[in-house]
Design an enzyme around this catalytic site. Sequence first.
Site, mmCIF file in Angstrom:
data_model
loop_
_atom_site.group_PDB
_atom_site.id
_atom_site.type_symbol
_atom_site.label_atom_id
_atom_site.label_comp_id
_atom_site.label_asym_id
_atom_site.label_seq_id
_atom_site.Cartn_x
_atom_site.Cartn_y
_atom_site.Cartn_z
ATOM 1 N N ALA A 26 0.794 -1.236 0.000
ATOM 2 C CA ALA A 26 0.000 0.000 0.000
ATOM 3 C C ALA A 26 0.826 1.286 0.000
ATOM 4 C CB ALA A 26 -0.932 -0.004 1.212
ATOM 5 N N ARG A 36 4.800 2.750 -4.923
ATOM 6 C CA ARG A 36 4.348 3.701 -5.956
ATOM 7 C C ARG A 36 3.001 3.269 -6.535
ATOM 8 N NH1 ARG A 36 10.186 3.506 -7.050
ATOM 9 N NH2 ARG A 36 9.692 1.432 -7.806
ATOM 10 N N ARG A 58 4.568 -3.953 4.431
ATOM 11 C CA ARG A 58 5.477 -4.998 4.941
ATOM 12 C C ARG A 58 5.602 -4.855 6.459
ATOM 13 N NH1 ARG A 58 10.087 -1.935 5.537
ATOM 14 N NH2 ARG A 58 9.926 -0.156 4.145
ATOM 15 N N ASN A 71 0.714 -6.002 -17.282
ATOM 16 C CA ASN A 71 0.498 -4.589 -17.598
ATOM 17 C C ASN A 71 -1.006 -4.311 -17.620
ATOM 18 O OD1 ASN A 71 0.234 -2.065 -19.106
ATOM 19 N ND2 ASN A 71 2.423 -2.297 -19.448
ATOM 20 N N HIS A 95 12.607 1.475 -19.099
ATOM 21 C CA HIS A 95 11.975 1.778 -17.806
ATOM 22 C C HIS A 95 12.933 2.567 -16.917
ATOM 23 C CE1 HIS A 95 9.124 -1.431 -18.946
ATOM 24 N NE2 HIS A 95 8.307 -0.855 -18.089
ATOM 25 N N HIS A 96 12.394 3.067 -15.812
ATOM 26 C CA HIS A 96 13.144 3.842 -14.820
ATOM 27 C C HIS A 96 14.264 3.017 -14.171
ATOM 28 C CE1 HIS A 96 10.915 1.603 -11.719
ATOM 29 N NE2 HIS A 96 9.896 1.703 -12.570
ATOM 30 N N LYS A 156 13.731 -0.151 -11.620
ATOM 31 C CA LYS A 156 13.085 -1.419 -11.986
ATOM 32 C C LYS A 156 14.055 -2.572 -11.755
ATOM 33 C CE LYS A 156 10.242 -3.683 -15.432
ATOM 34 N NZ LYS A 156 9.326 -4.157 -14.384
ATOM 35 N N GLY A 165 7.907 -7.546 -17.638
ATOM 36 C CA GLY A 165 6.822 -8.516 -17.790
ATOM 37 C C GLY A 165 5.995 -8.207 -19.036
HETATM 38 P P1 NAD Z 1 7.520 -0.130 -5.065
HETATM 39 O O1 NAD Z 1 8.880 -0.634 -4.680
HETATM 40 O O2 NAD Z 1 7.290 1.348 -5.086
HETATM 41 O O3 NAD Z 1 6.412 -0.762 -4.114
HETATM 42 C C1 NAD Z 1 6.435 -2.076 -3.651
HETATM 43 C C2 NAD Z 1 5.852 -2.034 -2.261
HETATM 44 O O4 NAD Z 1 5.662 -3.369 -1.771
HETATM 45 C C3 NAD Z 1 6.765 -1.309 -1.266
HETATM 46 O O5 NAD Z 1 6.016 -0.327 -0.582
HETATM 47 C C4 NAD Z 1 7.195 -2.419 -0.327
HETATM 48 O O6 NAD Z 1 7.393 -1.945 0.994
HETATM 49 C C5 NAD Z 1 5.969 -3.327 -0.404
HETATM 50 N N1 NAD Z 1 6.214 -4.621 0.222
HETATM 51 C C6 NAD Z 1 7.371 -5.329 0.247
HETATM 52 N N2 NAD Z 1 7.198 -6.439 0.995
HETATM 53 C C7 NAD Z 1 5.922 -6.418 1.436
HETATM 54 C C8 NAD Z 1 5.158 -7.283 2.255
HETATM 55 N N3 NAD Z 1 5.680 -8.415 2.746
HETATM 56 N N4 NAD Z 1 3.884 -6.960 2.535
HETATM 57 C C9 NAD Z 1 3.331 -5.835 2.029
HETATM 58 N N5 NAD Z 1 4.006 -4.963 1.237
HETATM 59 C C10 NAD Z 1 5.281 -5.267 0.957
HETATM 60 O O7 NAD Z 1 7.224 -0.771 -6.489
HETATM 61 P P2 NAD Z 1 6.085 -0.370 -7.543
HETATM 62 O O8 NAD Z 1 6.651 0.537 -8.592
HETATM 63 O O9 NAD Z 1 4.853 0.042 -6.809
HETATM 64 O O10 NAD Z 1 5.848 -1.781 -8.260
HETATM 65 C C11 NAD Z 1 5.388 -2.910 -7.534
HETATM 66 C C12 NAD Z 1 5.289 -4.097 -8.495
HETATM 67 O O11 NAD Z 1 4.316 -3.815 -9.496
HETATM 68 C C13 NAD Z 1 6.585 -4.412 -9.247
HETATM 69 O O12 NAD Z 1 6.678 -5.812 -9.428
HETATM 70 C C14 NAD Z 1 6.382 -3.714 -10.585
HETATM 71 O O13 NAD Z 1 7.175 -4.279 -11.633
HETATM 72 C C15 NAD Z 1 4.915 -3.982 -10.777
HETATM 73 N N6 NAD Z 1 4.202 -3.096 -11.711
HETATM 74 C C16 NAD Z 1 3.246 -3.677 -12.469
HETATM 75 C C17 NAD Z 1 2.475 -2.911 -13.322
HETATM 76 C C18 NAD Z 1 1.374 -3.580 -14.100
HETATM 77 O O14 NAD Z 1 0.602 -2.896 -14.827
HETATM 78 N N7 NAD Z 1 1.232 -4.922 -13.982
HETATM 79 C C19 NAD Z 1 2.687 -1.528 -13.412
HETATM 80 C C20 NAD Z 1 3.688 -0.951 -12.622
HETATM 81 C C21 NAD Z 1 4.425 -1.741 -11.756
#
Ligand code: NAD
Length: 274
Positions: free
Chosen positions: A17, A20, A43, A131, A161-162, A165, A171
């Site tokens: 939650a 990003r 987490r 995605n 990507h940024h 990543k 994916g």
């Molecule tokens: P991020 O690092 O900003 O956020 C991930 C969050 O997960 C962090 O806040 C982290 O603390 C939390 N986390 C870690 N362990 C945890 C746990 N045990 N319990 C609860 N929360 C926990 O990353 P992001 O940019 O938000 O991306 C997250 C994922 O989504 C990545 O795998 C990214 O590649 C993917 N993503 C997918 C899409 C899509 O459309 N499918 C789009 C963007 C990002």
Amino acid sequence: MTDSQPSRRARIVVHGATGRMGQAIIRSILGSSRSELACALVRPTSDHVDEPISDEFGMRAPDVDFVSALDPDVVADVLVDFSGVQAFDSALAMAHEHRLAFVSGTTGLSDDQHAALEHAAKTIPVLWASNFSLGVAMLERLARRTAAALADWDCDIVEMHHRRKRDAPSGTALTLGHAVAEGHGVALDDHARYIRHGQTGERPPGEIGFAAVRAGDVVGEHTVIFATDGERLELVHRATSRDIFARGALAAAIWIVGRDPGLYTFDQVLAPKD
Ligand code: NAD
């Protein structure tokens, strides 16, 4: 977005939650009349545990705290997970244990984790997508059709990507690779080329190549290149805001509530195929 929408609001648990994507999804939930936030999971070691989410999301946020585990009394329909490969297993286990539908966009999953999604789908509705953008879903359809029509053209997929990543190729690039392979009538695993370095030799026919660029704050760009002697066709998608993924994930979460157990795709959430 299509059929069988529930008449009441979808009650959503967000896992990851404070990430990003997690934050973008919570903002989308709070801005939608068709959903409500049931729980915000972070987490266990997070500084935010037991803090009210209004500290992060302002006065419009409901009376919900960030928590590290799902309370047995929580009333919810669906768990939305955007976390990471290490956190994914516990998210799926929580959804399974509490009989919640499961929507995940976490990328970089292992084969075992994909198998776990299939296993869970016997008991709960499950939708994983690399995605959640409408434009990328359309790009996938176009890539499949183009590959079928131009089967003897070379095809490579370039993604950018940024810098933060953690997985490559993205994916989404892999999903596009599978679409191209389907268009060619082959399996991606038999034709993918992930690295070119040194004396690569000539490109074999039918190869599907990948290239990953990591730089700056790029949200996500994917180009599917079809090339033959004398001409080249490029299908390009550029994401400029994470909100597109959040909107798509929220639409998927609302769509999946009340469905039978099974493995669903984001394509099913979208308008019918042409
Ligand atoms: P991020 O690092 O900003 O956020 C991930 C969050 O997960 C962090 O806040 C982290 O603390 C939390 N986390 C870690 N362990 C945890 C746990 N045990 N319990 C609860 N929360 C926990 O990353 P992001 O940019 O938000 O991306 C997250 C994922 O989504 C990545 O795998 C990214 O590649 C993917 N993503 C997918 C899409 C899509 O459309 N499918 C789009 C963007 C990002």
